[in-house]
Design an enzyme around this catalytic site. Sequence first.
Site, PDB file in Angstrom:
ATOM      1  N   LYS A  83      24.044  41.135  40.283  1.00 27.51           N
ATOM      2  CA  LYS A  83      24.911  41.212  39.148  1.00 27.51           C
ATOM      3  C   LYS A  83      25.003  39.900  38.405  1.00 27.51           C
ATOM      4  O   LYS A  83      25.105  38.845  38.899  1.00 27.51           O
ATOM      5  CB  LYS A  83      26.502  41.285  39.742  1.00 27.51           C
TER       6      LYS A  83
HETATM    7  O1  G3P Z   1      34.285  43.998  39.983  1.00 27.58           O
HETATM    8  C1  G3P Z   1      34.391  44.233  38.421  1.00 27.58           C
HETATM    9  C2  G3P Z   1      35.785  44.840  38.155  1.00 27.58           C
HETATM   10  O2  G3P Z   1      35.807  45.978  38.453  1.00 27.58           O
HETATM   11  C3  G3P Z   1      37.048  43.843  37.878  1.00 27.58           C
HETATM   12  O3  G3P Z   1      38.068  44.834  37.938  1.00 27.58           O
HETATM   13  O4  G3P Z   1      40.504  45.011  38.581  1.00 27.58           O
HETATM   14  O5  G3P Z   1      39.594  42.613  38.403  1.00 27.58           O
HETATM   15  O6  G3P Z   1      39.937  43.819  36.340  1.00 27.58           O
HETATM   16  P1  G3P Z   1      39.601  43.893  37.801  1.00 27.58           P
END
Ligand code: G3P
Length: 218
Positions: A83
């Site tokens: 990633k």
């Molecule tokens: O892993 C990437 C993404 O899904 C992060 O989500 O909840 O931290 O905005 P969030």
Amino acid sequence: MKFFIDTADIDDIRDLASTGLLDGVTTNPSLIKKAGKDFIPLIAEICDVVDGPVSAEVAATDFDTMLKEAHKLRAIADNVAVKVPLTPDGLKVCKSLSDEGTQVNVTLCFSAAQAILAAKAGAAFISPFVGRLDDIGADGMHLIAEICTIYDNYPDFDTEVLVASIRSPMHIVEAAKMGAHVITSPPDVIRKLYSHPLTDKGLAAFVEDWAKTGQSIL
Ligand code: G3P
């Protein structure tokens, strides 16, 4: 539609993998911090539990160091997807790794323009963050619709739309309506997909009535 789980919690991963419905895992540095375990062995452990892609994110932000980190990460297991952030250097790393046959997940995507660049860089996955857009008053799912339309216009783009930063089951339902290839969801949101009060009420009635029949299937 593929279901990925967005966590580095090995217990949650094992639990959801046991449903047979889990196609992959995404992690990020914040999730690794939350898990409180050593990164490399943890990714190896996750890769043992799940056959599909397991996203492991580089920590550096410059091209040379990201590329070195990426080579170390992809050596952990065959199903590691590296990633990288959606930056000029991140996309250079993406192009280099993709040309070598490594799956790359380009993260922190907040615009259709960025998604076009990631596809041209050969990303296996583009991760638009819908919840974080909603959080600032924008429309995260509108971005997913835009990216799906654009990618559909160019069949030579192999990049899959991986809907990330999911906050609710409706994000998943809307993503499915739009034809997004993958969602990555926190464990609690995936579990909420099962729930409906009428299911619980109906099942309670069936169980009660069955008991009154005095019969047994086995
Ligand atoms: O892993 C990437 C993404 O899904 C992060 O989500 O909840 O931290 O905005 P969030």
